[in-house]
Design a protein around this motif. Sequence first.
Motif, PDB file in Angstrom:
ATOM      1  N   SER A 153       0.857  -1.371  -0.025  1.00 35.39           N
ATOM      2  CA  SER A 153      -0.085   0.169   0.073  1.00 35.39           C
ATOM      3  C   SER A 153       0.819   1.264   0.005  1.00 35.39           C
ATOM      4  O   SER A 153       1.790   1.261   0.766  1.00 35.39           O
ATOM      5  N   VAL A 154       0.559   2.162  -0.788  1.00 34.38           N
ATOM      6  CA  VAL A 154       1.430   3.388  -0.855  1.00 34.38           C
ATOM      7  C   VAL A 154       0.242   4.627  -0.419  1.00 34.38           C
ATOM      8  O   VAL A 154      -0.828   4.823  -0.983  1.00 34.38           O
ATOM      9  N   PHE A 155       0.623   5.490   0.534  1.00 32.52           N
ATOM     10  CA  PHE A 155      -0.111   6.534   0.709  1.00 32.52           C
ATOM     11  C   PHE A 155       0.633   7.779   0.743  1.00 32.52           C
ATOM     12  O   PHE A 155       2.190   7.645   0.863  1.00 32.52           O
ATOM     13  N   GLY A 156       0.214   8.997   0.633  1.00 33.99           N
ATOM     14  CA  GLY A 156       0.764  10.295   0.500  1.00 33.99           C
ATOM     15  C   GLY A 156       0.212  11.400  -0.473  1.00 33.99           C
ATOM     16  O   GLY A 156      -0.544  11.061  -1.184  1.00 33.99           O
ATOM     17  N   PRO A 157       0.844  12.424  -0.321  1.00 37.01           N
ATOM     18  CA  PRO A 157       0.211  13.633  -0.903  1.00 37.01           C
ATOM     19  C   PRO A 157       0.882  13.836  -2.218  1.00 37.01           C
ATOM     20  O   PRO A 157       0.514  15.002  -2.835  1.00 37.01           O
ATOM     21  N   GLY A 158       1.809  12.972  -2.614  1.00 36.16           N
ATOM     22  CA  GLY A 158       2.470  13.146  -4.100  1.00 36.16           C
ATOM     23  C   GLY A 158       4.028  13.477  -3.721  1.00 36.16           C
ATOM     24  O   GLY A 158       4.720  13.382  -4.783  1.00 36.16           O
ATOM     25  N   VAL A 159       4.315  13.726  -2.545  1.00 37.96           N
ATOM     26  CA  VAL A 159       5.832  13.952  -1.954  1.00 37.96           C
ATOM     27  C   VAL A 159       6.060  13.586  -0.777  1.00 37.96           C
ATOM     28  O   VAL A 159       4.940  13.697   0.235  1.00 37.96           O
ATOM     29  N   GLY A 160       6.787  12.385  -0.405  1.00 40.55           N
ATOM     30  CA  GLY A 160       7.319  11.920   0.779  1.00 40.55           C
ATOM     31  C   GLY A 160       6.181  10.840   1.062  1.00 40.55           C
ATOM     32  O   GLY A 160       5.781  10.592   2.134  1.00 40.55           O
ATOM     33  N   GLU A 161       5.921   9.907   0.059  1.00 41.16           N
ATOM     34  CA  GLU A 161       4.924   8.790   0.320  1.00 41.16           C
ATOM     35  C   GLU A 161       5.397   7.612   1.316  1.00 41.16           C
ATOM     36  O   GLU A 161       6.435   7.722   1.771  1.00 41.16           O
ATOM     37  N   CYS A 162       4.361   6.984   1.888  1.00 40.27           N
ATOM     38  CA  CYS A 162       4.766   6.188   2.776  1.00 40.27           C
ATOM     39  C   CYS A 162       4.401   4.730   2.102  1.00 40.27           C
ATOM     40  O   CYS A 162       3.450   4.596   1.164  1.00 40.27           O
ATOM     41  N   ASP A 219       8.463   3.803   5.003  1.00 43.48           N
ATOM     42  CA  ASP A 219       8.614   4.991   5.322  1.00 43.48           C
ATOM     43  C   ASP A 219       7.235   5.541   5.641  1.00 43.48           C
ATOM     44  O   ASP A 219       6.325   4.768   5.380  1.00 43.48           O
ATOM     45  N   SER A 220       6.951   6.687   6.393  1.00 44.77           N
ATOM     46  CA  SER A 220       5.888   7.182   6.594  1.00 44.77           C
ATOM     47  C   SER A 220       5.601   8.624   6.508  1.00 44.77           C
ATOM     48  O   SER A 220       6.431   9.387   6.418  1.00 44.77           O
ATOM     49  N   CYS A 221       4.313   9.046   6.051  1.00 46.64           N
ATOM     50  CA  CYS A 221       4.017  10.389   6.106  1.00 46.64           C
ATOM     51  C   CYS A 221       2.792  10.723   6.939  1.00 46.64           C
ATOM     52  O   CYS A 221       2.276   9.737   7.379  1.00 46.64           O
ATOM     53  N   LEU A 222       2.619  11.861   6.986  1.00 45.15           N
ATOM     54  CA  LEU A 222       1.543  12.323   7.894  1.00 45.15           C
ATOM     55  C   LEU A 222       0.488  12.408   7.219  1.00 45.15           C
ATOM     56  O   LEU A 222       0.510  13.181   6.153  1.00 45.15           O
ATOM     57  N   ASP A 223      -0.730  11.736   7.801  1.00 44.30           N
ATOM     58  CA  ASP A 223      -2.094  12.073   6.845  1.00 44.30           C
ATOM     59  C   ASP A 223      -2.374  13.558   7.306  1.00 44.30           C
ATOM     60  O   ASP A 223      -2.665  13.941   8.406  1.00 44.30           O
ATOM     61  N   ARG A 244      -1.730  12.342  11.753  1.00 40.35           N
ATOM     62  CA  ARG A 244      -0.788  11.268  12.400  1.00 40.35           C
ATOM     63  C   ARG A 244      -0.236  10.552  11.268  1.00 40.35           C
ATOM     64  O   ARG A 244      -0.573  10.634   9.800  1.00 40.35           O
ATOM     65  N   PRO A 245       0.588   9.412  11.451  1.00 37.25           N
ATOM     66  CA  PRO A 245       1.138   8.733  10.562  1.00 37.25           C
ATOM     67  C   PRO A 245       0.063   8.037   9.652  1.00 37.25           C
ATOM     68  O   PRO A 245      -0.515   7.231  10.341  1.00 37.25           O
ATOM     69  N   ALA A 246       0.261   7.973   8.271  1.00 36.35           N
ATOM     70  CA  ALA A 246      -0.790   7.122   7.448  1.00 36.35           C
ATOM     71  C   ALA A 246      -0.803   5.976   7.636  1.00 36.35           C
ATOM     72  O   ALA A 246      -1.774   5.381   7.778  1.00 36.35           O
ATOM     73  N   ALA A 247       0.194   5.252   7.755  1.00 31.46           N
ATOM     74  CA  ALA A 247       0.282   3.672   7.971  1.00 31.46           C
ATOM     75  C   ALA A 247      -0.314   3.298   9.141  1.00 31.46           C
ATOM     76  O   ALA A 247      -1.103   2.372   9.019  1.00 31.46           O
ATOM     77  N   LEU A 248      -0.142   4.030  10.297  1.00 30.09           N
ATOM     78  CA  LEU A 248      -0.816   3.622  11.646  1.00 30.09           C
ATOM     79  C   LEU A 248      -2.176   3.878  11.511  1.00 30.09           C
ATOM     80  O   LEU A 248      -2.947   3.056  12.081  1.00 30.09           O
ATOM     81  N   ASP A 249      -2.777   4.912  10.751  1.00 31.43           N
ATOM     82  CA  ASP A 249      -4.204   5.161  10.802  1.00 31.43           C
ATOM     83  C   ASP A 249      -4.783   3.850   9.982  1.00 31.43           C
ATOM     84  O   ASP A 249      -5.839   3.173  10.334  1.00 31.43           O
ATOM     85  N   TYR A 250      -4.143   3.450   8.824  1.00 30.48           N
ATOM     86  CA  TYR A 250      -4.500   2.351   8.023  1.00 30.48           C
ATOM     87  C   TYR A 250      -4.490   1.281   8.700  1.00 30.48           C
ATOM     88  O   TYR A 250      -5.713   0.400   8.736  1.00 30.48           O
TER      89      TYR A 250
END
Length: 66
Positions: free
Chosen positions: A19-28, A42-46, A51-57
């Motif tokens: 799974s890939v999360f992120g706003p377009g720069v600094g993806e998780c 890697d993690s980015c903030l939602d 919060r870290p996007a990975a932890l929310d998921y």
Amino acid sequence: MPGRTDAHAPPAVDELEVSVFGPGVGECVLVHFGEGEWMVVDSCLDRATSRPAALDYLTELGVDVA
């Protein structure tokens, strides 16, 4: 699991999921290896939760992130 369409359903025990999360720069990148084994590359903030996007998921899937 082939044909799975519910993004909020956890992967099958024997399923590899990337799974890939992120706003377009600094993806998780989050990888499920199977048998409940996960790796956060890697993690980015939602932006909505700060919060870290990975932890929310993982929390949404019912995974104990402790």
